[in-house]
Design a protein around this motif. Structure first.
Motif, PDB file in Angstrom:
ATOM      1  N   ASN A   1      35.624  34.027  38.497  1.00 31.03           N
ATOM      2  CA  ASN A   1      36.514  33.389  39.477  1.00 31.03           C
ATOM      3  C   ASN A   1      37.421  34.401  40.177  1.00 31.03           C
ATOM      4  O   ASN A   1      38.511  34.072  40.618  1.00 31.03           O
ATOM      5  CB  ASN A   1      37.350  32.299  38.800  1.00 31.03           C
ATOM      6  CG  ASN A   1      38.170  32.880  37.652  1.00 31.03           C
ATOM      7  OD1 ASN A   1      38.023  34.067  37.331  1.00 31.03           O
ATOM      8  ND2 ASN A   1      39.038  32.078  37.051  1.00 31.03           N
ATOM      9  N   CYS A   2      36.944  35.644  40.287  1.00 28.65           N
ATOM     10  CA  CYS A   2      37.737  36.720  40.897  1.00 28.65           C
ATOM     11  C   CYS A   2      38.152  36.335  42.316  1.00 28.65           C
ATOM     12  O   CYS A   2      37.343  35.857  43.104  1.00 28.65           O
ATOM     13  CB  CYS A   2      36.892  37.992  40.936  1.00 28.65           C
ATOM     14  SG  CYS A   2      37.744  39.408  41.635  1.00 28.65           S
ATOM     15  N   ASN A   3      39.423  36.539  42.627  1.00 24.08           N
ATOM     16  CA  ASN A   3      39.906  36.262  43.987  1.00 24.08           C
ATOM     17  C   ASN A   3      39.936  37.514  44.851  1.00 24.08           C
ATOM     18  O   ASN A   3      40.477  37.491  45.961  1.00 24.08           O
ATOM     19  CB  ASN A   3      41.297  35.626  43.940  1.00 24.08           C
ATOM     20  CG  ASN A   3      41.221  34.145  43.591  1.00 24.08           C
ATOM     21  OD1 ASN A   3      40.306  33.457  44.036  1.00 24.08           O
ATOM     22  ND2 ASN A   3      42.156  33.667  42.789  1.00 24.08           N
ATOM     23  N   HIS A   4      39.402  38.603  44.352  1.00 21.34           N
ATOM     24  CA  HIS A   4      39.303  39.854  45.119  1.00 21.34           C
ATOM     25  C   HIS A   4      40.672  40.353  45.573  1.00 21.34           C
ATOM     26  O   HIS A   4      40.837  40.786  46.717  1.00 21.34           O
ATOM     27  CB  HIS A   4      38.391  39.691  46.346  1.00 21.34           C
ATOM     28  CG  HIS A   4      37.150  38.885  46.098  1.00 21.34           C
ATOM     29  ND1 HIS A   4      36.349  39.065  45.006  1.00 21.34           N
ATOM     30  CD2 HIS A   4      36.571  37.896  46.835  1.00 21.34           C
ATOM     31  CE1 HIS A   4      35.328  38.219  45.067  1.00 21.34           C
ATOM     32  NE2 HIS A   4      35.442  37.495  46.160  1.00 21.34           N
ATOM     33  N   ILE A   5      41.648  40.255  44.680  1.00 22.20           N
ATOM     34  CA  ILE A   5      42.975  40.775  45.024  1.00 22.20           C
ATOM     35  C   ILE A   5      43.105  42.178  44.424  1.00 22.20           C
ATOM     36  O   ILE A   5      43.093  43.161  45.160  1.00 22.20           O
ATOM     37  CB  ILE A   5      44.103  39.852  44.509  1.00 22.20           C
ATOM     38  CG1 ILE A   5      43.918  38.416  45.033  1.00 22.20           C
ATOM     39  CG2 ILE A   5      45.478  40.416  44.894  1.00 22.20           C
ATOM     40  CD1 ILE A   5      44.196  38.221  46.502  1.00 22.20           C
TER      41      ILE A   5
ATOM     42  N   LYS B   1      30.250  37.354  41.843  1.00 19.22           N
ATOM     43  CA  LYS B   1      29.514  38.494  41.274  1.00 19.22           C
ATOM     44  C   LYS B   1      30.426  39.587  40.724  1.00 19.22           C
ATOM     45  O   LYS B   1      29.966  40.635  40.299  1.00 19.22           O
ATOM     46  CB  LYS B   1      28.585  39.089  42.329  1.00 19.22           C
ATOM     47  CG  LYS B   1      27.524  38.091  42.765  1.00 19.22           C
ATOM     48  CD  LYS B   1      26.363  38.762  43.442  1.00 19.22           C
ATOM     49  CE  LYS B   1      25.325  37.719  43.823  1.00 19.22           C
ATOM     50  NZ  LYS B   1      24.860  37.901  45.186  1.00 19.22           N
ATOM     51  N   CYS B   2      31.732  39.370  40.778  1.00 18.49           N
ATOM     52  CA  CYS B   2      32.654  40.364  40.232  1.00 18.49           C
ATOM     53  C   CYS B   2      32.674  40.222  38.709  1.00 18.49           C
ATOM     54  O   CYS B   2      32.061  39.308  38.156  1.00 18.49           O
ATOM     55  CB  CYS B   2      34.050  40.151  40.800  1.00 18.49           C
ATOM     56  SG  CYS B   2      34.079  40.235  42.604  1.00 18.49           S
ATOM     57  N   LYS B   3      33.404  41.109  38.054  1.00 21.25           N
ATOM     58  CA  LYS B   3      33.470  41.062  36.584  1.00 21.25           C
ATOM     59  C   LYS B   3      33.939  39.680  36.133  1.00 21.25           C
ATOM     60  O   LYS B   3      33.390  39.095  35.206  1.00 21.25           O
ATOM     61  CB  LYS B   3      34.428  42.145  36.092  1.00 21.25           C
ATOM     62  CG  LYS B   3      34.540  42.203  34.589  1.00 21.25           C
ATOM     63  CD  LYS B   3      35.332  43.419  34.156  1.00 21.25           C
ATOM     64  CE  LYS B   3      35.567  43.377  32.655  1.00 21.25           C
ATOM     65  NZ  LYS B   3      36.653  44.300  32.284  1.00 21.25           N
TER      66      LYS B   3
ATOM     67  N   GLY C   1      37.032  45.358  38.055  1.00 19.31           N
ATOM     68  CA  GLY C   1      35.606  45.045  38.239  1.00 19.31           C
ATOM     69  C   GLY C   1      35.337  44.189  39.462  1.00 19.31           C
ATOM     70  O   GLY C   1      34.345  43.457  39.508  1.00 19.31           O
ATOM     71  N   CYS C   2      36.211  44.294  40.467  1.00 20.40           N
ATOM     72  CA  CYS C   2      36.027  43.473  41.667  1.00 20.40           C
ATOM     73  C   CYS C   2      35.053  44.160  42.625  1.00 20.40           C
ATOM     74  O   CYS C   2      35.270  45.286  43.061  1.00 20.40           O
ATOM     75  CB  CYS C   2      37.370  43.238  42.354  1.00 20.40           C
ATOM     76  SG  CYS C   2      37.191  42.390  43.927  1.00 20.40           S
ATOM     77  N   ARG C   3      33.980  43.468  42.961  1.00 22.79           N
ATOM     78  CA  ARG C   3      32.946  44.048  43.838  1.00 22.79           C
ATOM     79  C   ARG C   3      33.450  44.199  45.274  1.00 22.79           C
ATOM     80  O   ARG C   3      33.022  45.094  45.996  1.00 22.79           O
ATOM     81  CB  ARG C   3      31.691  43.156  43.824  1.00 22.79           C
ATOM     82  CG  ARG C   3      31.050  42.987  42.452  1.00 22.79           C
ATOM     83  CD  ARG C   3      30.074  44.109  42.118  1.00 22.79           C
ATOM     84  NE  ARG C   3      29.130  44.385  43.178  1.00 22.79           N
ATOM     85  CZ  ARG C   3      27.978  43.741  43.365  1.00 22.79           C
ATOM     86  NH1 ARG C   3      27.624  42.785  42.538  1.00 22.79           N
ATOM     87  NH2 ARG C   3      27.180  44.067  44.355  1.00 22.79           N
ATOM     88  N   VAL C   4      34.355  43.309  45.667  1.00 23.76           N
ATOM     89  CA  VAL C   4      34.901  43.407  47.027  1.00 23.76           C
ATOM     90  C   VAL C   4      35.741  44.678  47.153  1.00 23.76           C
ATOM     91  O   VAL C   4      35.627  45.421  48.135  1.00 23.76           O
ATOM     92  CB  VAL C   4      35.720  42.143  47.382  1.00 23.76           C
ATOM     93  CG1 VAL C   4      36.560  42.349  48.635  1.00 23.76           C
ATOM     94  CG2 VAL C   4      34.788  40.948  47.570  1.00 23.76           C
ATOM     95  N   MET C   5      36.560  44.944  46.121  1.00 21.13           N
ATOM     96  CA  MET C   5      37.376  46.161  46.151  1.00 21.13           C
ATOM     97  C   MET C   5      36.472  47.399  46.203  1.00 21.13           C
ATOM     98  O   MET C   5      36.766  48.364  46.907  1.00 21.13           O
ATOM     99  CB  MET C   5      38.292  46.230  44.918  1.00 21.13           C
ATOM    100  CG  MET C   5      39.335  45.121  44.834  1.00 21.13           C
ATOM    101  SD  MET C   5      40.387  45.015  46.288  1.00 21.13           S
ATOM    102  CE  MET C   5      41.266  46.565  46.158  1.00 21.13           C
TER     103      MET C   5
HETATM  104 ZN   LIG Z   1      36.394  40.267  43.269  1.00 20.52          ZN
END
Ligand SMILES: [Zn+2]
Ligand SMILES: Nc1nc2c(ncn2[C@@H]2O[C@H](COP(=O)(O)OP(=O)(O)OP(=O)(O)O)[C@@H](O)[C@H]2O)c(=O)[nH]1
Length: 297
Positions: free
Chosen positions: A256-260, A251-253, A264-268
């Motif tokens: 395949n975002c790894n949330h690093i 669901k990030c921008k 646009g990272c939703r985890v961040m």
């Molecule tokens: Zn992310």
């Protein structure tokens, strides 16, 4: 040979014999031929079907004919069908090794083994340590403070483990043996000529074996279960094994975002808003990099 097959659980394997707990007591058996499951040999915790030998002249009374599919298995220690992995830490002496705990959690997630995090030595009154642990894991994992000394939450713990096959892991000195001693029955397990006191520490050579716990639980006695290898995964898979991230994956921008540190990272975002624990994320990044480094060799 008796054609009727009976079922049971392997509670100990030693010298080519498997001791199987059945409704008729514990039966010494051998595996038929080269019996395997998922490419490896029989494991303590395996659910098996066995036939009984009619003559009791042998040193064993049954033959394992088949192994039921496993829910899960570990290589080190070699055990199968773990219903609950209890990760033990202690408030002090030693203090919590969060990095190690997070590694265990990744393995448990990858193997779909439900986890309970126990903080032992709650009698030492280190409330801050307990709240740090709860803050870090409490929304995603069952966490329970206990004490072997004051018996705090011990009966609650044994109720939580009722009817389950339970393995305990954690660093040296946190109190795993002490907890297992409290939870396991000291009753005698007996069958035919085979009998041994179901007590820890009687044997000098320590094998993995299953002890009877209270409320129908079975406890894997796994000496030295103090560390674990990371699963053989690609680092892009690691995010699947952090339950905090699950609702954000995809669901990030970037799909395949790894949330690093991707834009646009939703985890961040969630970390900034305080709904994901920052230390867990730091731990994730360490493991992410470690898997990447290991994959080079
Ligand atoms: Zn992310
Ligand atoms: N204060 C306090 N000490 C405890 C408690 N539980 C265990 N201990 C002490 O912690 C020490 C380590 O306990 P063990 O049960 O041997 O720990 P372990 O995790 O099995 O350690 P290894 O066998 O080395 O893996 C012993 O000195 C215990 O008496 C507790 O609830 N409170």
């Amino acid at each position: 040979m008796n054609s009727k097959l009976i079922t049971g659980t392997i509670i100990k394997g030693i010298g080519g014999f498997y001791y199987v707990k059945t409704e008729n007591g514990i039966i010494a058996t051998r595996g038929r031929g080269n019996l395997k499951r998922d490419g490896n040999s029989l494991l303590v915790g395996d659910e098996v079907k066995l036939s009984l030998l009619e003559s009791s002249e042998e040193s064993f009374q049954g033959i394992i004919e088949d192994v039921f599919p496993r829910k899960n298995s570990l290589i080190r220690p070699p055990i199968a069908n773990v219903d609950k992995l209890v990760l033990v830490v202690s408030a002090t002496k030693p203090r919590v090794n969060y990095e190690l705990l997070d590694r265990f959690l990744v393995v448990a997630e990858e193997k779909h083994i439900p986890v309970l995090i126990l903080m032992n030595k709650a009698d030492t009154g280190l409330e801050d340590e307990i709240s740090r642990l709860m803050h870090r894991y409490g929304n995603f994992y069952d966490c329970l403070p206990v004490s072997v000394i004051s018996k705090h939450n011990i009966s609650r713990l044994s109720e939580m483990l009722a009817d389950k096959k339970v393995a305990f892991a954690g660093p040296s000195g946190v109190g795993k043996s002490s907890i297992i001693n409290l939870l396991s029955d000291d009753g005698e397990m007996e069958t035919g000529e085979i009998s041994w006191k179901n007590q820890r520490g009687r044997h000098t050579t320590r094998h993995v074996e299953i002890l009877n716990g209270r409320h129908g639980s079975l406890i894997f006695d796994t000496p030295g279960f103090t560390s674990i290898d990371l699963p053989d995964i690609d680092n892009s898979e690691l995010k699947e094994y952090f339950p905090e991230f699950l609702s954000f994956n995809g669901k990030c921008k970037f799909q395949n975002c790894n949330h690093i540190k991707e834009p646009g990272c939703r985890v961040m975002e969630a970390i900034e808003q305080g709904s994901i624990n920052n230390e867990r994320h730091e731990s994730y990044i360490r493991l992410f990099n470690e898997i990447h480094e290991n994959s080079k060799y």
